[in-house]
Design an enzyme around this catalytic site. Sequence first.
Site, PDB file in Angstrom:
ATOM      1  N   HIS A 189       0.716  -1.378  -0.087  1.00 49.46           N
ATOM      2  CA  HIS A 189       0.176  -0.125   0.001  1.00 49.46           C
ATOM      3  C   HIS A 189       0.936   1.303   0.032  1.00 49.46           C
ATOM      4  O   HIS A 189       0.347   2.396  -0.515  1.00 49.46           O
ATOM      5  CB  HIS A 189      -1.081   0.063   1.261  1.00 49.46           C
ATOM      6  CG  HIS A 189      -2.113  -0.958   0.956  1.00 49.46           C
ATOM      7  ND1 HIS A 189      -2.257  -2.279   1.183  1.00 49.46           N
ATOM      8  CD2 HIS A 189      -3.124  -0.528  -0.058  1.00 49.46           C
ATOM      9  CE1 HIS A 189      -3.224  -2.774   0.731  1.00 49.46           C
ATOM     10  NE2 HIS A 189      -3.722  -1.633  -0.040  1.00 49.46           N
ATOM     11  N   GLU A 430     -12.126 -10.084  -5.098  1.00 49.21           N
ATOM     12  CA  GLU A 430     -10.480  -9.950  -4.889  1.00 49.21           C
ATOM     13  C   GLU A 430      -9.992 -11.197  -4.297  1.00 49.21           C
ATOM     14  O   GLU A 430      -8.936 -11.465  -3.779  1.00 49.21           O
ATOM     15  CB  GLU A 430     -10.127  -8.792  -4.295  1.00 49.21           C
ATOM     16  CG  GLU A 430     -10.718  -8.634  -2.931  1.00 49.21           C
ATOM     17  CD  GLU A 430     -10.287  -7.294  -2.281  1.00 49.21           C
ATOM     18  OE1 GLU A 430      -9.203  -6.791  -2.330  1.00 49.21           O
ATOM     19  OE2 GLU A 430     -11.161  -6.665  -1.337  1.00 49.21           O
ATOM     20  N   ASP A 454      -5.077  -8.178  -4.583  1.00 50.04           N
ATOM     21  CA  ASP A 454      -5.199  -9.232  -3.483  1.00 50.04           C
ATOM     22  C   ASP A 454      -5.767 -10.501  -4.551  1.00 50.04           C
ATOM     23  O   ASP A 454      -5.302 -11.401  -4.195  1.00 50.04           O
ATOM     24  CB  ASP A 454      -6.449  -8.847  -2.546  1.00 50.04           C
ATOM     25  CG  ASP A 454      -5.952  -8.160  -1.442  1.00 50.04           C
ATOM     26  OD1 ASP A 454      -5.002  -8.219  -0.858  1.00 50.04           O
ATOM     27  OD2 ASP A 454      -6.558  -6.974  -1.068  1.00 50.04           O
ATOM     28  N   CYS A 501     -10.358  -2.400 -10.253  1.00 54.42           N
ATOM     29  CA  CYS A 501      -9.719  -1.318  -9.334  1.00 54.42           C
ATOM     30  C   CYS A 501      -8.345  -1.604  -8.834  1.00 54.42           C
ATOM     31  O   CYS A 501      -7.715  -0.889  -8.300  1.00 54.42           O
ATOM     32  CB  CYS A 501     -10.553  -0.875  -8.298  1.00 54.42           C
ATOM     33  SG  CYS A 501     -10.803  -2.073  -7.181  1.00 54.42           S
TER      34      CYS A 501
END
Length: 543
Positions: A189, A430, A454, A501
């Site tokens: 992240h 995901e 993920d 996304c």
Amino acid sequence: MMKSYEGKSAYNGIAIGNIKLYKKDNQIVNRKHIDDVKKEQERFEEAKAEAVKQLQSLYEKALKEVGAASAAIFDVQQMMLEDVDYLASIYNIIETQKVNAEYAVAVTGDNFSSMFATLEDDYMKERAADVKDVSERLLSAIGKKSSSNFDLTEPSIILAEDLAPSETVQLDKEKVLAFVTVRGSTNSHTAILARMMSIPALVNTKIDLEDGLTGKIAIVNGNTGEFIVEPDEQLLAEVKKVQEEEQEKRYLLQTLKGKDNITLDGQKINLYANIGSLSDLASVLQNDAGGIGLFRSEFLYLERDTYPTEEEQFQVYKQVAETMAGKKIIIRTLDIGADKQVDYFELEKEENPAMGYRAIRICLDRIEVFKTQLKAIFRASAFGNIAIMYPMIISVEEIYKIKEVVAEVKAELSKNNVTIGKVEQGIMIETPAAVMISDLLAKEVDFFSIGTNDLSQYTLAIDRMNQKLENFFNPHHEAVLRMIRMVVENGHKEGIWIGICGELGADLSLTKTFLEMGIDELSVAPPYILPLRAEIRKLNIKN
Ligand code: PEP
Ligand code: MG
């Protein structure tokens, strides 16, 4: 002397500037000799009063938002601050060793927490972490710092061992020229945050961190993965030239603003932006996003020391809705856990956090936290075109449970005469489980958004945080591409739209494949929107 180090690029682009070494708070407690024992003990008393105040307000907030049982922890921590043995140890160390309060607190914290850890009683064992927590709170209070004590006075290249998302979000974005970390992976992240901010970033960089590096001039080359400290004049001039050329290219891309995302043979796709906070909105508008396809709402929680209230969240969502002026905004409900840790949630340490207590699992378990967020989102829906999406879904039953909570929230709002807008509700795909039952899930929701970050880690069994596995990771793995295709087919059969996304959405070498599959939307970090538009406008899909 010029020195070059090799890293792995997490975002391209070039930065030139001075290095600033980032060190974590807990590494900087020095032992200092003091003469005035009384004064040092007073410094400690003041810090203690401040810590009590902070814990009291945390307690009150938690009581409102998560109930008495969970709030009790802050009560326990306040009691620890009054514990006679704990206090006696701190006073005694200051007095007998004639040392600073910080040192006395740090040593006492370590001693007491290791003592608790050896106890038989499970309850007492767990208090080890609380003592550490309380001691850290005291340390920040002594230095009169907020949780982040890293102030950037001038634009700098941040060099760090590693950066957690919670640390990254607290940095002053205006002053960060680039990130270089020794650890970390390109799908973490923190890497994602770098892309959102359009900041060149290197992870997994082979360099020994020494204090002497601070202040030295360096080049971060996100195109080649090089980190060059004290470059010579010639190299500096060459790199500056490349930097200017890139600037020129970015400038050219601006001419695509206002144009459609349409292929030569007329196929259209939506290009939306991923954001983490209000500060990303300028970049969303600048890069002409058609909407927001992923608002990672957990960053609202990561930026702070305690739960954001319903009202605080409402204000943020409302501002996003108003700014986007009728364009779609998809707010993803809280997705913490794994690498996104928030202290005040007091999540236990887990063996496998990526497969652990996270995201929707926490929300369905701590219903009050979930409801607070949902209320804020539904209230904001009256001010724009807001949609909600739920992360980490693995079953249809989870959707039933979510629907129950949503119905309760709506009923409460309606009882209080709060107007709400029309809100589309979708889920993230995901997990491989969600892919395999996407035909069933499609009957229950308005849209799917595929989280390839993920989804790739679970499908390939490659931890996205593990830098050692970067060489095994193939983002174009056929297994992942087949899954995406399957999700699109199952979704379209039920008449819902499908987006991507995850980071793969920005991969220009896959744009054609995604269009061929019939993907309806790509949501990417804002700086990728115009390059994607340029690519789409060059493609022919059907022939
Ligand atoms: C993903 O998993 O692909 C995703 C978009 O969510 P995050 O990266 O925040 O986990
Ligand atoms: Mg995810």
